[in-house]
Structures are given as structure tokens and as C-alpha cells.
Design a protein around this motif. Structure first.
Motif, PDB file in Angstrom:
ATOM      1  N   UNK A 101       0.934 -11.261  -9.865  1.00 39.15           N
ATOM      2  CA  UNK A 101       1.214  -9.831  -9.706  1.00 39.15           C
ATOM      3  C   UNK A 101      -0.018  -8.986 -10.018  1.00 39.15           C
ATOM      4  N   UNK A 102      -0.734  -9.332 -11.060  1.00 32.03           N
ATOM      5  CA  UNK A 102      -1.956  -8.587 -11.379  1.00 32.03           C
ATOM      6  C   UNK A 102      -3.023  -8.817 -10.297  1.00 32.03           C
ATOM      7  N   UNK A 103      -3.028 -10.017  -9.717  1.00 35.08           N
ATOM      8  CA  UNK A 103      -3.962 -10.298  -8.634  1.00 35.08           C
ATOM      9  C   UNK A 103      -3.649  -9.409  -7.427  1.00 35.08           C
ATOM     10  N   UNK A 104      -2.367  -9.252  -7.125  1.00 36.02           N
ATOM     11  CA  UNK A 104      -1.967  -8.362  -6.026  1.00 36.02           C
ATOM     12  C   UNK A 104      -2.432  -6.941  -6.308  1.00 36.02           C
ATOM     13  N   UNK A 105      -2.240  -6.495  -7.517  1.00 33.58           N
ATOM     14  CA  UNK A 105      -2.652  -5.134  -7.904  1.00 33.58           C
ATOM     15  C   UNK A 105      -4.160  -4.949  -7.694  1.00 33.58           C
ATOM     16  N   UNK A 106      -4.936  -5.929  -8.109  1.00 32.24           N
ATOM     17  CA  UNK A 106      -6.403  -5.809  -7.999  1.00 32.24           C
ATOM     18  C   UNK A 106      -6.885  -5.941  -6.559  1.00 32.24           C
ATOM     19  N   UNK A 107      -6.364  -6.935  -5.840  1.00 29.13           N
ATOM     20  CA  UNK A 107      -6.859  -7.189  -4.486  1.00 29.13           C
ATOM     21  C   UNK A 107      -6.465  -6.096  -3.500  1.00 29.13           C
ATOM     22  N   UNK A 108      -5.326  -5.450  -3.720  1.00 30.32           N
ATOM     23  CA  UNK A 108      -4.851  -4.424  -2.789  1.00 30.32           C
ATOM     24  C   UNK A 108      -5.379  -3.034  -3.121  1.00 30.32           C
ATOM     25  N   UNK A 109      -6.304  -2.935  -4.074  1.00 30.36           N
ATOM     26  CA  UNK A 109      -6.761  -1.619  -4.511  1.00 30.36           C
ATOM     27  C   UNK A 109      -7.481  -0.841  -3.407  1.00 30.36           C
TER      28      UNK A 109
END
Length: 481
Positions: free
Chosen positions: A202-210
Motif C-alpha cells: 500500500x505504501x508502495x502504491x502511494x509512492x509510485x502513483x505520486x
């Protein structure tokens, strides 16, 4: 067409007068390797019966219907993002299965690490695909999104999984972070065994979709308050998970590795299908002279080939005895080089050949025609482009094409080593005994095949030699003479 019959030979130094010093160069002989009897262009899938059995085992016809379905006709990126998102969703299901494995000898620690890495790698590529779609004027703003930002924070009854908070600042804006109702990731985040893995994803999604104007809507924090992709509409998790059981489950195999093999190859095929769609787009973009976009997609394709290797490497974590017993139960046996398990995937063979066929685009990119007499027109045009840099987007594209070649050959080299480790050297040679590389070693012939781009190779060889001579020419010792 590209000079496909370009063979090892002495290349004369007939350089245009614009580069006088090149005429003093020594002749360069491009080294050759033993010409393989089978090349990528001649590659063919395994027998019809073997391919059909593979497709039936993975329920590929049903998966392809999901991948190719068009639910948002105005969204040009759907054909690429849908199978990619479904590959990610199958990974969530696979994480649940692995962490539920009751075998005391299963390597849970490494499985957890590998699947966490695999999921975050897929998220990175999906984010790049989303960004590419928003940078293209034809697809910008067409993604199906659910905008849950409001001034009052009022939610509809169906959004029971959403969270609401207010952003700090003068606008007092209310932000809603929503989670898909059908995806498994939000559920993994609430299960003690998988909570840490799910949170990292979930944190990876947050970072990659920034850098994208929307987010995936899988329960990531969404600190920027962006609208969410209509994930359930695009990915169709409920329909996807209806295919979680393999036809082989009715055989009562009592082998936990059956679910592992089934899941690994469903993820693999999802990304192979995605690759095929990207290859079509690269070809179209080159024809439309959108070289920068084609270059970007080439580098994405290179990432996906590397991801395919990462997926295949999951076989290393399967228990040797259980896996070899499963192989016997499913009657998986290579009787020839073309019967190897990877060649039972028709789509893998197709994208391998399509990746190589991109070489036909080089003359068009360089704006030259192939010399019917075998002259070095393409080579000279490439050297001119590299030196003068008049069209850097074309340089980026040519580098991207060669990166794809490298990734394809790396995949098959890795796969050959994987076969030896997982199944034994005899199986790796199609039951002919592993005695090294020979004329019948199809896998080795793929990664040992001469470069797909001989003219680019020759151009770089000459360019390197030119700068070597230039350096000696301008050296203090030469000037004193």
C-alpha cells in the motif's frame, strides 16, 4: 527491410569525407559466433497437444476473455492496464495462499520477501503505465475514476471501506481514501499474517502513483487527496478470483505446489499479454513518428521482460520433492527442445519474435533505405546520428530497442539455468543429456544469437575506434611530433 543476412566480414573504412581521419583506421572485423541452426525468427511453440494442455491447466481461454474485455471504450489504455492490474490481483491471492501454507518445511521467510518484491515491482510498472497514459493527449483524462473528494465529506452507503479526514491548510478540504470492495489487498492488510506485506504494498502504491493525477484505490493513504481509479470496474477481481481453482484440482493431487505452479503461471501470462499490447503500441508509435513515446514504451517493455524473469524465479522456492512429484502427476515431460515448458506458452513465443522484429523499424527511424547491395547505409546513418545528436529522441529509441534485445536474451539465459536447478540437467536438454551448447540447444541459441541490430553494433564499434584514434591524434606526444 533490415539487412538480415548481414554476416561476419571485414568492414571497409569507406567513410564520407566529412570524417577524414576515419580513413586512416584499421579495418575492424566484427567477431562471429557459430551460426545457430534455430533463431528467434524460426522459433515455434511446442506441439499443439502440449500447448492446449498448458492453456487448459491455467484456464487461459477464460483469462483472455477478461484481459480483452472492453468495459470503457473511450479509454485507450484499458487493453494494457487491465491485464497488468489482474496480474497484480492474482499476486494478492497468491500471497494469501503462500501465507496459509501449513507445510512446516515451506520457506515462508523467502516466499514473503519474494512476493513482496514482486508485488512492488508490478506496482512500479503499473504506475508508469498510468503516467504514460496521462502524458498522451489521446488518452489523457479518459481513465475511469471515482472522485471522492468533497467539501462536506459525505459518503454514499456503498463506500463502507472509505476513510475520511481533513487536510491541513486554509481550504479545509475533505479527503476520502477508498479501498476496493472486491480486491484482496485490503483484506490482507487486516490479517495478522499478511499485514506487514500488505502495508508495504500500500505504501508502495502511494509512492509510485505520486506523479499520476489519480491513484489505484486499493486502500493506500492517498495523502494528496487524488481521485481513485475505478479498480473494481477495470480489474474485475470477483470474476478473476472465480478462476482461482485449476481443472487439475479435481484430480485430488494432494500437492500444495499445484496451487503455486498455477498461480505463478497465471501471473506470468497476464504480463506476457500486457507485453504483447505494449509491443503493438511501440510499432504504431514508430510508424507515427512518435519516437519519444515509443522510446518510453521500449524501456517499459524491458522492465516487463525483467519482471517475467523474476516471476519464473519463484520456481526456485518450490519444494523439490513436491514439485517433481507434481510434474509427474501432471505428466509434464519434455521430449524435445521445443517441448520445454516455456514454449508451451504461444504468447511467450509470439512476444519473443515480435521483440526481435522491432529491428525492421531501424531504417525507418534513421530515415534511410537498406542498400540492396549490402552497403553500410544504416551504419553510417547511425554513426551520424550518434555523433551529431540531431534528434536525440531517435537515439533514445534505438537504445531502448537494444535494451529490449538484452532483456529477451537475459530472460532465456536465466530460464535455462532455472531449468537445470529446478528440474535437473537432463530435463533442461529435453531428455538428451546436458552436455553444453550444441545445435539442438534452442534456449542457448536464443541468447547466443548474434545481435538483432548489426548496423547499430557496427556503428558503435567504428565510433569507439574513431574516438580512440582521435585521442591518439590529439595527444601531447603527437602534437610535439
Amino acid at each position: 527491410m533490415v539487412d538480415l543476412d548481414w554476416k561476419t566480414k571485414m568492414i571497409s573504412s569507406d567513410i564520407p569525407s566529412t570524417s577524414p581521419r576515419l580513413s586512416n583506421m584499421l579495418q575492424i572485423s566484427i567477431p562471429s559466433s557459430t551460426t545457430p541452426t534455430v533463431r528467434v525468427a524460426d522459433l515455434s511453440p511446442a506441439s499443439e497437444s502440449a500447448c492446449s494442455a498448458y492453456e487448459h491447466y491455467l484456464r487461459l481461454p477464460e483469462l483472455k476473455k477478461l484481459w480483452s474485455s472492453q468495459d470503457v471504450p473511450t479509454w485507450r489504455n484499458e487493453s494494457i492496464l487491465k491485464p497488468a492490474l489482474q496480474g497484480l490481483e492474482i499476486t494478492f491471492r497468491f500471497i494469501s495462499a503462500v501465507l496459509s501454507d501449513s507445510r512446516p518445511y515451506a520457506n515462508r521467510r523467502e516466499w514473503r520477501r519474494r512476493l513482496e518484491s514482486l508485488a512492488t515491482g508490478q506496482v512500479e510498472i503499473i504506475a508508469l503505465l498510468c503516467q504514460e497514459g496521462e502524458e498522451d493527449y489521446r488518452t489523457r483524462g479518459t481513465a475511469p475514476i471515482v472522485d471522492l473528494t468533497s467539501n462536506s465529506g459525505v459518503l454514499v452507503r456503498e463506500s463502507s471501506s472509505a476513510e475520511v479526514w481533513k487536510l491541513t491548510g486554509g481550504d479545509n478540504k475533505t479527503v476520502v481514501s477508498t479501498a476496493s470492495e472486491a480486491s484482496l489487498l485490503p483484506r490482507l492488510a487486516t490479517w495478522q499474517k499478511s499485514e506487514d506485506v500488505a502495508r508495504k504494498i500500500l505504501y508502495s502504491i502511494e509512492c509510485e502513483m505520486r506523479s499520476c493525477p489519480y491513484t489505484l484505490g486499493l486502500g493506500e493513504p492517498n495523502l494528496c487527496g487524488k481521485p481513485s481509479l475505478d479498480y473494481d470496474r477495470v480489474c474485475k477481481p470477483a470474476e478473476l478470483h472465480a478462476l482461482k481453482r485449476s481443472p487439475s484440482d479435481h484430480m485430488n493431487l494432494q500437492n500444495s505446489e499445484n496451487q503455486t505452479l498455477y498461480s505463478v503461471h497465471q501471473i506470468l501470462e497476464s504480463w506476457i499479454y500486457t507485453s504483447g499490447q505494449i509491443l503493438k503500441r511501440i510499432s504504431d508509435q514508430i510508424e507515427e513518428r512518435e519516437f519519444e513515446s515509443a522510446s518510453s514504451n521500449c524501456w517499459l517493455l524491458e522492465k516487463i521482460w525483467n519482471l517475467l524473469s523474476q516471476i519464473e524465479d519463484l520456481h526456485l522456492l518450490m519444494d523439490p520433492d513436491d514439485f517433481l512429484r507434481l510434474k509427474n502427476q501432471l505428466s509434464i515431460k519434455a521430449t524435445s527442445e521445443n517441448d520445454l515448458f516455456c514454449f508451451r506458452s504461444r504468447e511467450l513465443v509470439d512476444i519473443t519474435k515480435f521483440s526481435k522484429d522491432l529491428r525492421h523499424k531501424v531504417p525507418f527511424i534513421l530515415e534511410v533505405e537498406v542498400d540492396p547491395k549490402g552497403g553500410p547505409r544504416i551504419q553510417e546513418a547511425a554513426m551520424e546520428l550518434y555523433r551529431r545528436k540531431n534528434g536525440f529522441e531517435r537515439i533514445h529509441l534505438l537504445q531502448g530497442l537494444q535494451a529490449v534485445e538484452m532483456a529477451v536474451k537475459r530472460f532465456y539465459y536465466s530460464y535455462k539455468q532455472l531449468l537445470v536447478v529446478v528440474m535437473g540437467s537432463v530435463e533442461a536438454k529435453g531428455n538428451k543429456g546436458f552436455v553444453g551448447v550444441d545445435a539442438g540447444d534452442t534456449l542457448a541459441q536464443i541468447f547466443l544469437e548474434p545481435t538483432y541490430f548489426p548496423s547499430l553494433d557496427a556503428a558503435k564499434t567504428f565510433l569507439g575506434d574513431y574516438w580512440s584514434h582521435e585521442r591518439r591524434w590529439c595527444s601531447p606526444e603527437r602534437r610535439r611530433q
